[in-house]
Structure formats: C-alpha cells, structure tokens
Design a protein around this motif. Structure first.
Motif, PDB file in Angstrom:
ATOM      1  N   ILE A 127      22.269  27.272  29.115  1.00 48.33           N
ATOM      2  CA  ILE A 127      21.280  26.713  28.097  1.00 48.33           C
ATOM      3  C   ILE A 127      21.491  25.334  28.083  1.00 48.33           C
ATOM      4  O   ILE A 127      22.924  24.981  27.689  1.00 48.33           O
ATOM      5  CB  ILE A 127      21.759  27.559  26.893  1.00 48.33           C
ATOM      6  CG1 ILE A 127      21.425  29.155  27.016  1.00 48.33           C
ATOM      7  CG2 ILE A 127      20.974  27.044  25.782  1.00 48.33           C
ATOM      8  CD1 ILE A 127      22.143  29.879  25.932  1.00 48.33           C
ATOM      9  N   ARG A 128      20.444  24.517  27.762  1.00 42.41           N
ATOM     10  CA  ARG A 128      20.654  23.124  27.766  1.00 42.41           C
ATOM     11  C   ARG A 128      20.593  22.914  26.221  1.00 42.41           C
ATOM     12  O   ARG A 128      19.724  23.628  25.238  1.00 42.41           O
ATOM     13  CB  ARG A 128      19.333  22.350  28.255  1.00 42.41           C
ATOM     14  CG  ARG A 128      19.394  22.470  29.597  1.00 42.41           C
ATOM     15  CD  ARG A 128      18.223  21.738  30.219  1.00 42.41           C
ATOM     16  NE  ARG A 128      18.862  21.016  31.385  1.00 42.41           N
ATOM     17  CZ  ARG A 128      18.528  19.697  31.960  1.00 42.41           C
ATOM     18  NH1 ARG A 128      18.033  18.970  30.866  1.00 42.41           N
ATOM     19  NH2 ARG A 128      19.203  19.336  32.773  1.00 42.41           N
ATOM     20  N   THR A 129      21.455  22.264  25.697  1.00 36.72           N
ATOM     21  CA  THR A 129      21.662  21.767  24.186  1.00 36.72           C
ATOM     22  C   THR A 129      21.057  20.638  23.890  1.00 36.72           C
ATOM     23  O   THR A 129      20.807  19.724  24.934  1.00 36.72           O
ATOM     24  CB  THR A 129      23.058  22.103  23.622  1.00 36.72           C
ATOM     25  OG1 THR A 129      23.648  21.035  24.664  1.00 36.72           O
ATOM     26  CG2 THR A 129      23.709  23.285  23.991  1.00 36.72           C
ATOM     27  N   VAL A 130      20.409  20.261  22.728  1.00 34.20           N
ATOM     28  CA  VAL A 130      20.181  19.218  22.166  1.00 34.20           C
ATOM     29  C   VAL A 130      21.154  18.461  22.394  1.00 34.20           C
ATOM     30  O   VAL A 130      22.399  18.747  22.078  1.00 34.20           O
ATOM     31  CB  VAL A 130      19.595  19.163  20.851  1.00 34.20           C
ATOM     32  CG1 VAL A 130      19.090  17.605  20.270  1.00 34.20           C
ATOM     33  CG2 VAL A 130      18.389  20.168  20.789  1.00 34.20           C
ATOM     34  N   GLU A 131      21.409  17.046  22.420  1.00 30.89           N
ATOM     35  CA  GLU A 131      22.341  16.263  22.545  1.00 30.89           C
ATOM     36  C   GLU A 131      23.490  16.692  22.030  1.00 30.89           C
ATOM     37  O   GLU A 131      23.614  16.854  20.547  1.00 30.89           O
ATOM     38  CB  GLU A 131      22.003  14.688  21.965  1.00 30.89           C
ATOM     39  CG  GLU A 131      22.959  13.671  22.335  1.00 30.89           C
ATOM     40  CD  GLU A 131      22.550  12.229  22.073  1.00 30.89           C
ATOM     41  OE1 GLU A 131      23.418  11.391  21.712  1.00 30.89           O
ATOM     42  OE2 GLU A 131      21.340  12.033  21.931  1.00 30.89           O
TER      43      GLU A 131
END
Length: 147
Positions: A127-131
């Motif tokens: 899962i890519r997280t926001v910065e």
C-alpha cells in the motif's frame, strides 16, 4: 570453612548503583512492537482510536472495547498491562480523583510505535501511503495541537 551463601547480598551503595544502571538501561532500550503482548498492543490501538475520536479513555472504556473484540479481559490484568505501557513510556496516565477514574493518553513514544507499525504493514501489503511523516514530526505536530 567460610559460608559462601552471600548471593544477592550487596552493600547498599552497590545495590543503589545497580538500580540506577537498570533504570538507565531500560530508558535506553526502545520498545518494539514484538516486545508487547497482544492485549498491550490492543490497548495502544484503543487509546489511539478514542483520542482521534475526541473521546476520553479510562480503564472502563478500554475494558469494554476489549470485550467487544471478544477478548477475555480481566480488570486486574488490564491494570497490570496498562502499567507496563506507562512504564515503557508508551502511555501517560492521569488520575482524576473527583471522577474516581484514571485517564490514559498516548505518549509520543506510543504514537511513534503505532505509526512505525502502520508503515510496516502498509509496506508489506504494498500500500502506498501519502508522504510518510517521521515519528519526530508526528510528535511535534501532536504537541502543537495540545498547546
């Protein structure tokens, strides 16, 4: 023949030095997710969720949340687990004598540990997280909120 049964007997100054060393050692060692029991981890999460919802968090509310999760929870055992979390600097504790309750809040160290765990799970799941913030940035932001 000499009696060599002096185990555990130290001079008072040696004993105090040992306690001081143990205290500094425990402060220097950071708590990891796997150092905690499942109930302790759940307690951290419950306190976090209640804080984010603007709700106070005392032992009764933590116990109810654990029971809703179908976990067998004992108030005496819960108190011991909460004291471990306070002792490790993951939760802070404030006694409210007027209400006869003890309020628990997530300490910066506890927030950082939860954030680290969430980042690890996101990474594992792809899962890519926001910065992503560092734990220090999160602690500073939370401190500003309180002021």
């Amino acid at each position: 023949m000499q009696d060599d049964n002096s185990r555990g007997l130290e001079s008072p100054d040696r004993s105090d030095a040992s306690l001081e060393y143990d205290h500094h050692l425990s402060v220097a060692i950071r708590t990891t997710w796997t150092d905690l029991t499942a109930i302790q981890r759940d307690c951290l999460e419950i306190v976090f969720r209640r804080e984010n919802g603007g709700q106070p968090c005392d032992e009764r509310q933590i116990l109810r949340a654990l029971e809703r999760r179908s976990l067998i929870a004992d108030r005496t055992r819960l108190y011991a687990d909460l004291m471990v979390l306070v002792g490790r600097g993951l939760l802070s504790r404030r006694v409210r004598p007027a209400e006869r309750t003890t309020e628990y809040r997530l300490a910066d160290e506890g927030r950082a540990l939860l954030l680290q765990r969430a980042e690890r799970l996101a990474e594992i799941c792809g899962i890519r997280t926001v910065e992503t913030e560092t734990a220090t940035e999160t602690a500073a932001r939370e401190k500003r909120k309180k002021e």
